[in-house]
Scaffold this motif. Structure first.
Motif, mmCIF file in Angstrom:
data_model
loop_
_atom_site.group_PDB
_atom_site.id
_atom_site.type_symbol
_atom_site.label_atom_id
_atom_site.label_comp_id
_atom_site.label_asym_id
_atom_site.label_seq_id
_atom_site.Cartn_x
_atom_site.Cartn_y
_atom_site.Cartn_z
ATOM 1 N N ASN A 48 0.923 -1.429 -0.063
ATOM 2 C CA ASN A 48 -0.279 -0.265 0.085
ATOM 3 C C ASN A 48 0.773 1.374 0.561
ATOM 4 N N SER A 49 2.077 1.439 0.742
ATOM 5 C CA SER A 49 3.069 2.634 0.191
ATOM 6 C C SER A 49 3.777 2.508 -0.885
ATOM 7 N N THR A 50 3.328 2.008 -1.676
ATOM 8 C CA THR A 50 4.094 2.173 -2.730
ATOM 9 C C THR A 50 2.974 2.008 -3.831
ATOM 10 N N HIS A 51 1.299 1.635 -4.134
ATOM 11 C CA HIS A 51 0.564 0.965 -4.352
ATOM 12 C C HIS A 51 -0.323 2.089 -4.061
ATOM 13 N N PRO A 52 -0.879 3.739 -4.263
ATOM 14 C CA PRO A 52 -1.680 4.296 -3.483
ATOM 15 C C PRO A 52 -3.488 3.266 -3.736
ATOM 16 N N GLU A 53 -3.283 3.007 -5.256
ATOM 17 C CA GLU A 53 -4.301 2.463 -5.342
ATOM 18 C C GLU A 53 -4.419 1.442 -6.033
ATOM 19 N N PRO A 54 -4.681 -0.295 -5.635
ATOM 20 C CA PRO A 54 -3.714 -1.185 -6.122
ATOM 21 C C PRO A 54 -5.061 -1.337 -7.563
ATOM 22 N N LEU A 55 -6.121 -1.350 -7.703
ATOM 23 C CA LEU A 55 -6.776 -1.686 -8.331
ATOM 24 C C LEU A 55 -6.540 -0.538 -9.620
ATOM 25 N N LYS A 56 -6.074 0.212 -9.749
ATOM 26 C CA LYS A 56 -5.886 1.521 -10.819
ATOM 27 C C LYS A 56 -4.023 1.126 -11.152
ATOM 28 N N THR A 57 -3.970 -0.004 -11.321
ATOM 29 C CA THR A 57 -2.978 -0.562 -12.024
ATOM 30 C C THR A 57 -3.180 -1.109 -13.061
ATOM 31 N N TRP A 58 -1.420 -1.255 -13.912
ATOM 32 C CA TRP A 58 -1.178 -2.095 -15.487
ATOM 33 C C TRP A 58 -1.835 -3.027 -14.857
ATOM 34 N N LEU A 59 -1.135 -3.767 -14.038
ATOM 35 C CA LEU A 59 -1.364 -5.452 -14.642
ATOM 36 C C LEU A 59 -3.082 -6.015 -14.004
ATOM 37 N N VAL A 60 -4.124 -5.137 -13.853
ATOM 38 C CA VAL A 60 -5.494 -5.256 -13.340
ATOM 39 C C VAL A 60 -5.993 -4.898 -15.070
ATOM 40 N N PHE A 61 -5.882 -3.503 -15.474
ATOM 41 C CA PHE A 61 -6.078 -3.561 -17.376
ATOM 42 C C PHE A 61 -5.538 -4.493 -17.924
ATOM 43 N N GLN A 62 -4.553 -4.848 -17.696
ATOM 44 C CA GLN A 62 -4.112 -6.048 -18.339
ATOM 45 C C GLN A 62 -4.736 -7.013 -18.650
ATOM 46 N N MET A 63 -4.691 -7.116 -17.074
ATOM 47 C CA MET A 63 -5.966 -9.009 -16.585
ATOM 48 C C MET A 63 -7.167 -8.756 -17.913
ATOM 49 N N LEU A 64 -8.069 -7.424 -17.484
ATOM 50 C CA LEU A 64 -9.108 -7.632 -18.236
ATOM 51 C C LEU A 64 -9.106 -7.824 -19.427
ATOM 52 N N GLY A 65 -8.421 -7.126 -20.163
ATOM 53 C CA GLY A 65 -8.426 -6.742 -21.253
ATOM 54 C C GLY A 65 -7.401 -8.907 -21.847
ATOM 55 N N LEU A 66 -6.911 -9.228 -20.669
ATOM 56 C CA LEU A 66 -6.486 -10.626 -21.470
ATOM 57 C C LEU A 66 -8.428 -11.823 -21.418
ATOM 58 N N ILE A 67 -9.034 -11.246 -20.733
ATOM 59 C CA ILE A 67 -10.232 -12.126 -20.370
ATOM 60 C C ILE A 67 -11.121 -12.091 -21.784
#
Lengths: 175, 196
Positions: free
Chosen positions: A68-87
């Motif tokens: 959390n100290s390095t990622h203020p918004e865990p769901l607004k990260t590159w990999l989350v968007f990439q995984m949504l695309g993968l699906i």
């Protein structure tokens, strides 16, 4: 035999598939300066859920705190968007090829129940291992190898080496 | 010059859109190559279907060569791309546990989502397992934090560790991959399966 021939025609030539996947990985590096991944998005989802459900626990636990100290918004990260695309991409390919179907895929020698129990065990192991190894087959092994990371090569060798060593004991599940 | 987001040619939000588009390509290629089938994936460990080996290594060498050429042409600064850090003990142990998970479950995380997207119930159960496994790691973190952070070697490239140039290492990996492709093609003839 005919069935097998029909099926294999519907899949992409594996070398062509590999080149296309390599180009996707290259595009990720060129545009975003990073490789592909999968397990990182699941980690973000879990951390985000724990933050929401048990904020006190997340604050008092080293693992969540570090993230959390390095990622203020865990769901607004590159990999989350990439995984949504993968699906979406997987669904589109399956829809075009006529492969959309709810089923449990398993060897005729085992029951669906056995397949699902082993799938669950495999998932738990892979989930745990992906955190210990700092990434899974996509993020650590494939993307790591493409940028010649020493760790990527080590993880790749460990994944495939172990699976080969254990393959004999689990052959009933697959062949 | 790439990487575009690091050189601020595209914004952080555009980068997330790109992540989504890249993901579509990633998922589409995985599914089209047959990575939505656990029995095709597991085939590499028994020789009857080596699609994993072929796709995986073709992709790795394609991206590796692509990055070297783009760097040569001045299109990308390789010093700015993310290179995975190396922690030897956890890379080996984590990889070994993932390998066990692969042969038990027949998927890796990316392929399981791809497979779940076309309706495979075994993939959905595998994903449930992934979440449990990650949660166990997070909750028990204090037990393995020491091991997790042990043996840090920085972010070395394999080429540096071996004292080779990047180009020579890439050449070696290509030769190794071609050797493995021959073994894969041989194995598919030696251990054929009519239907799976």
């Amino acid at each position: 035999m005919k069935n097998n021939v029909d099926r294999s025609k519907k899949y992409l030539n594996p070398y062509l598939g590999g080149i296309l996947l390599g180009l996707v990985l290259l595009a990720a590096n060129y545009m975003s300066g990073r490789g592909l991944g999968a397990s990182g998005a699941l980690k973000s989802t879990i951390i985000s859920s724990v933050n929401a459900i048990a904020p006190d626990h997340a604050e008092n636990s080293a693992y969540y705190n570090e993230y959390n100290s390095t990622h203020p918004e865990p769901l607004k990260t590159w990999l989350v968007f990439q995984m949504l695309g993968l699906i979406v991409g997987g669904f589109l390919s399956g829809a075009i090829a006529g492969r959309l179907k709810f089923k449990v895929e398993h060897s005729p020698k085992i029951t669906s129940k056995r397949r699902l129990i082993f799938a669950l065990i495999g998932g738990v192991l892979f989930g745990f291992g992906s955190q210990l190894g700092r990434g899974c087959t996509s993020g650590s092994a494939l993307s790591g190898m493409a940028v010649m990371s020493l760790g990527g090569f080590i993880t790749m060798a460990a994944i495939f080496g172990t699976a080969f060593m254990l393959a004999y004991f689990l052959r009933k599940n697959w062949i | 010059m790439g990487p575009l987001v690091i050189n601020e040619i595209i914004s952080a939000n555009t980068n997330l859109l790109i992540a989504f588009l890249i993901g579509i390509g990633f998922g589409f290629v995985l599914e089209s190559s047959g990575f939505s089938s656990s029995r095709k994936l597991a085939g590499v460990f028994y020789g009857y279907d080596t699609v994993v080996l072929k796709v995986f290594f073709t992709a790795a060498i394609t991206a590796m060569i692509g990055l070297l050429f783009m760097s040569l042409f001045g299109w990308i600064d390789l010093d700015l791309i993310y290179i995975n850090p190396t922690y030897v003990p956890s890379a080996i142990a984590g990889g070994a546990i993932m390998g066990a998970g692969f042969i038990f479950g027949g998927f890796c995380p990316g392929t399981s989502f791809c497979s779940a997207a076309i309706g495979k119930i075994d993939a959905i159960v595998f994903i449930g397992g992934l979440f449990i496994g990650i949660l166990i790691f997070a909750e028990g973190y204090s037990l393995w934090e020491g091991f997790y952070k042990a043996g840090f070697k920085g972010i070395p490239k394999l080429s540096e560790s071996l004292g080779l140039t990047d180009g020579l290492l890439a050449f070696g990996v290509i030769i190794a991959a071609i050797g493995m492709f021959y073994v894969g093609e041989w194995a598919e003839k030696k251990f054929p399966r009519e239907e799976y």
